[in-house]
Design a protein around this motif. Structure first.
Motif, PDB file in Angstrom:
ATOM      1  N   THR A 100     -20.659  15.679 -50.039  1.00 22.36           N
ATOM      2  CA  THR A 100     -19.882  16.468 -50.941  1.00 22.36           C
ATOM      3  C   THR A 100     -20.973  16.803 -51.790  1.00 22.36           C
ATOM      4  OG1 THR A 100     -17.960  15.060 -50.457  1.00 22.36           O
ATOM      5  CG2 THR A 100     -18.302  16.355 -52.733  1.00 22.36           C
ATOM      6  N   VAL A 101     -20.904  18.422 -51.994  1.00 24.32           N
ATOM      7  CA  VAL A 101     -21.745  18.955 -53.015  1.00 24.32           C
ATOM      8  C   VAL A 101     -20.760  19.845 -54.002  1.00 24.32           C
ATOM      9  CG1 VAL A 101     -23.808  20.679 -53.227  1.00 24.32           C
ATOM     10  CG2 VAL A 101     -23.881  19.025 -51.212  1.00 24.32           C
ATOM     11  N   ASN A 102     -21.043  19.684 -55.345  1.00 31.55           N
ATOM     12  CA  ASN A 102     -20.278  20.195 -56.221  1.00 31.55           C
ATOM     13  C   ASN A 102     -18.627  20.291 -55.648  1.00 31.55           C
ATOM     14  OD1 ASN A 102     -22.439  20.590 -57.628  1.00 31.55           O
ATOM     15  ND2 ASN A 102     -22.675  22.632 -56.961  1.00 31.55           N
ATOM     16  N   ASN A 103     -18.263  19.052 -55.369  1.00 28.80           N
ATOM     17  CA  ASN A 103     -16.935  18.897 -54.957  1.00 28.80           C
ATOM     18  C   ASN A 103     -16.536  19.399 -53.660  1.00 28.80           C
ATOM     19  OD1 ASN A 103     -16.264  17.113 -57.141  1.00 28.80           O
ATOM     20  ND2 ASN A 103     -15.976  18.869 -58.650  1.00 28.80           N
ATOM     21  N   LEU A 104     -17.470  20.102 -53.014  1.00 26.41           N
ATOM     22  CA  LEU A 104     -17.271  20.749 -51.630  1.00 26.41           C
ATOM     23  C   LEU A 104     -17.858  19.979 -50.502  1.00 26.41           C
ATOM     24  CD1 LEU A 104     -17.949  24.476 -52.675  1.00 26.41           C
ATOM     25  CD2 LEU A 104     -15.885  23.515 -52.349  1.00 26.41           C
ATOM     26  N   PRO A 105     -17.122  19.797 -49.200  1.00 27.85           N
ATOM     27  CA  PRO A 105     -17.572  19.417 -48.245  1.00 27.85           C
ATOM     28  C   PRO A 105     -18.577  19.850 -47.738  1.00 27.85           C
ATOM     29  CG  PRO A 105     -15.431  19.959 -47.809  1.00 27.85           C
ATOM     30  CD  PRO A 105     -15.760  20.408 -49.180  1.00 27.85           C
ATOM     31  N   ILE A 106     -19.763  19.341 -47.038  1.00 21.73           N
ATOM     32  CA  ILE A 106     -20.929  19.889 -46.345  1.00 21.73           C
ATOM     33  C   ILE A 106     -21.138  19.155 -45.153  1.00 21.73           C
ATOM     34  CG2 ILE A 106     -23.084  21.041 -46.293  1.00 21.73           C
ATOM     35  CD1 ILE A 106     -21.373  22.168 -48.443  1.00 21.73           C
ATOM     36  N   GLN A 107     -21.103  20.028 -44.116  1.00 23.56           N
ATOM     37  CA  GLN A 107     -21.468  19.115 -42.805  1.00 23.56           C
ATOM     38  C   GLN A 107     -22.710  19.470 -42.316  1.00 23.56           C
ATOM     39  OE1 GLN A 107     -18.815  20.618 -39.070  1.00 23.56           O
ATOM     40  NE2 GLN A 107     -17.799  21.949 -40.867  1.00 23.56           N
ATOM     41  N   ILE A 108     -23.604  18.284 -42.132  1.00 27.99           N
ATOM     42  CA  ILE A 108     -24.892  18.353 -41.849  1.00 27.99           C
ATOM     43  C   ILE A 108     -24.981  17.785 -40.257  1.00 27.99           C
ATOM     44  CG2 ILE A 108     -27.098  17.457 -42.628  1.00 27.99           C
ATOM     45  CD1 ILE A 108     -26.209  17.215 -45.336  1.00 27.99           C
ATOM     46  N   PHE A 109     -25.699  18.416 -39.637  1.00 30.71           N
ATOM     47  CA  PHE A 109     -26.074  18.150 -38.304  1.00 30.71           C
ATOM     48  C   PHE A 109     -27.482  18.024 -38.011  1.00 30.71           C
ATOM     49  CE2 PHE A 109     -22.113  20.424 -38.212  1.00 30.71           C
ATOM     50  CZ  PHE A 109     -21.339  19.742 -37.453  1.00 30.71           C
ATOM     51  N   TRP A 110     -28.131  16.976 -37.293  1.00 31.10           N
ATOM     52  CA  TRP A 110     -29.533  16.963 -37.050  1.00 31.10           C
ATOM     53  C   TRP A 110     -29.832  16.621 -35.834  1.00 31.10           C
ATOM     54  CZ3 TRP A 110     -26.831  13.316 -39.720  1.00 31.10           C
ATOM     55  CH2 TRP A 110     -26.801  11.981 -39.127  1.00 31.10           C
ATOM     56  N   ASP A 111     -31.083  17.061 -35.172  1.00 29.91           N
ATOM     57  CA  ASP A 111     -31.673  16.585 -33.881  1.00 29.91           C
ATOM     58  C   ASP A 111     -33.237  16.606 -34.129  1.00 29.91           C
ATOM     59  OD1 ASP A 111     -32.762  16.418 -31.402  1.00 29.91           O
ATOM     60  OD2 ASP A 111     -31.264  17.802 -30.318  1.00 29.91           O
ATOM     61  N   VAL A 112     -33.570  15.350 -34.162  1.00 26.62           N
ATOM     62  CA  VAL A 112     -35.193  15.135 -34.447  1.00 26.62           C
ATOM     63  C   VAL A 112     -35.695  14.566 -33.043  1.00 26.62           C
ATOM     64  CG1 VAL A 112     -35.072  15.459 -36.625  1.00 26.62           C
ATOM     65  CG2 VAL A 112     -34.736  13.134 -35.588  1.00 26.62           C
ATOM     66  N   HIS A 113     -35.056  14.566 -31.890  1.00 26.83           N
ATOM     67  CA  HIS A 113     -35.697  14.099 -30.826  1.00 26.83           C
ATOM     68  C   HIS A 113     -37.122  14.298 -30.476  1.00 26.83           C
ATOM     69  CE1 HIS A 113     -36.325  14.014 -26.492  1.00 26.83           C
ATOM     70  NE2 HIS A 113     -35.679  13.014 -26.428  1.00 26.83           N
ATOM     71  N   ASP A 114     -37.501  15.667 -30.770  1.00 26.64           N
ATOM     72  CA  ASP A 114     -38.706  16.107 -30.341  1.00 26.64           C
ATOM     73  C   ASP A 114     -39.893  15.589 -31.427  1.00 26.64           C
ATOM     74  OD1 ASP A 114     -37.888  17.526 -28.163  1.00 26.64           O
ATOM     75  OD2 ASP A 114     -38.274  19.520 -29.027  1.00 26.64           O
ATOM     76  N   TRP A 115     -39.314  15.230 -32.658  1.00 24.58           N
ATOM     77  CA  TRP A 115     -40.347  14.581 -33.782  1.00 24.58           C
ATOM     78  C   TRP A 115     -40.610  13.027 -32.958  1.00 24.58           C
ATOM     79  CZ3 TRP A 115     -37.990  14.863 -39.173  1.00 24.58           C
ATOM     80  CH2 TRP A 115     -38.161  16.163 -39.640  1.00 24.58           C
ATOM     81  N   LEU A 116     -40.050  12.587 -32.614  1.00 31.65           N
ATOM     82  CA  LEU A 116     -40.308  11.076 -31.982  1.00 31.65           C
ATOM     83  C   LEU A 116     -40.602  10.973 -30.519  1.00 31.65           C
ATOM     84  CD1 LEU A 116     -36.907   9.606 -33.494  1.00 31.65           C
ATOM     85  CD2 LEU A 116     -38.918   9.166 -34.196  1.00 31.65           C
TER      86      LEU A 116
END
Length: 301
Positions: free
Chosen positions: A229-245
């Motif tokens: 939640t940012v300023n009472n608004l929902p924010i979806q966060i997706f990540w893919d860091v497979h290549d980092w590892l």
């Protein structure tokens, strides 16, 4: 990477555009710096995708504006502006081109533009796209100067920012700004990682100085999504860091998506509920489900 995402029930994440060559060495930060913003604007009497790509390399610094050509989506109408610092005569200018037989003008003024290391200026500039005697797209903060110079009125159909994509480089810290919520105010985003050392790898994602997500056991959670939640608004966060590892040293980049709004829970299937974030049927095409910020995070060793 895409097949793994789909198997995990996450949305398809586009690869960096094929026209932007990836670096042989990710430590060469300036070689692949770009920011791409895709807008929906009314140009030549039609609502079209207008793409503004700021790019910077060791020898080039430019802004390329592409206007969608519905009859040939692989060959858009194009206007390129050279921003090389030693070419002061090009800091203020005008170019025009035809879109479906109608004249489109592009005005710009970068004489006082301020940069903070990114290819896109942070203040004191404008770029105005004029069609049918209306400013259909206006970039920058010098709006009064732009209207005074173009001698035109704002378009009755306001341009909408659909998507922002960028390359960012860092070692333990990845920093960027993203418009979340109303797409007008940009928020500071910091992605911090701890991939080496005696403990398990971890990652933190902070928004405006506050840790929004902490991902522990990153070896097992290198792909995922959460809602914050940012300023009472929902924010979806997706990540893919497979290549980092697990990727090769010279091509290790993570992908992050920040998208305002809740996931659609109308369907029981995870794949259905997450469907429609990005449509990959056409390179660069955007679904009409709202703004998203796509970040390609290249890890520098």
């Amino acid at each position: 990477m895409l097949s793994h995402l789909q198997a995990a029930g996450l949305p398809s994440i586009p690869k960096p555009p094929s026209t932007d060559k990836q670096p042989e060495d990710a430590s060469n930060k300036t070689a692949q710096s770009y920011i791409t913003c895709i807008y929906l604007a009314k140009v030549a009497e039609l609502c079209r995708n207008v793409t503004a790509t700021w790019s910077k390399s060791l020898i080039n610094h430019s802004l390329c504006i592409n206007v969608e050509k519905p009859s040939d989506d692989k060959n858009p109408y194009t206007c390129k502006i050279d921003l090389n610092s030693w070419q002061f005569w090009g800091k203020k200018g005008l170019k025009n081109f035809e879109v479906d037989g109608k004249r489109v003008d592009v005005f710009w003024d970068f004489r006082q533009a301020k940069f903070s290391g990114n290819p896109e200026p942070c203040s004191d500039y404008y770029v105005a796209v004029v069609s049918d005697e209306e400013v259909v797209l206006l970039l920058g903060d010098l709006k009064k100067d732009a209207y005074k110079r173009t001698k035109t009125r704002p378009s009755l159909t306001e341009a909408t920012l659909l998507c922002k994509k960028e390359n960012v480089y860092g070692r333990k810290l990845i920093c960027t700004k993203a418009a979340l919520g109303d797409c007008k105010k940009e928020h500071d985003i910091v992605i911090e990682n701890s991939l080496s050392g005696p403990g398990d790898p971890e990652m933190w994602i902070s928004i405006d100085g506050t840790v929004a997500i902490r991902i522990m056991n990153l070896n097992w959670r290198f792909r995922g999504n959460e809602i914050v939640t940012v300023n009472n608004l929902p924010i979806q966060i997706f990540w893919d860091v497979h290549d980092w590892l697990f990727g090769s040293h010279n091509s290790s980049h993570g992908v992050f998506i920040f998208k305002p709004g809740e996931l659609n829970c109308a369907h029981d299937s995870d794949s259905d509920s997450r469907n429609g974030l990005i449509d990959n049927s056409t390179e660069g095409s955007i679904s009409p489900t709202g703004f998203c910020h796509i970040l390609y995070a290249w890890k520098v060793e």
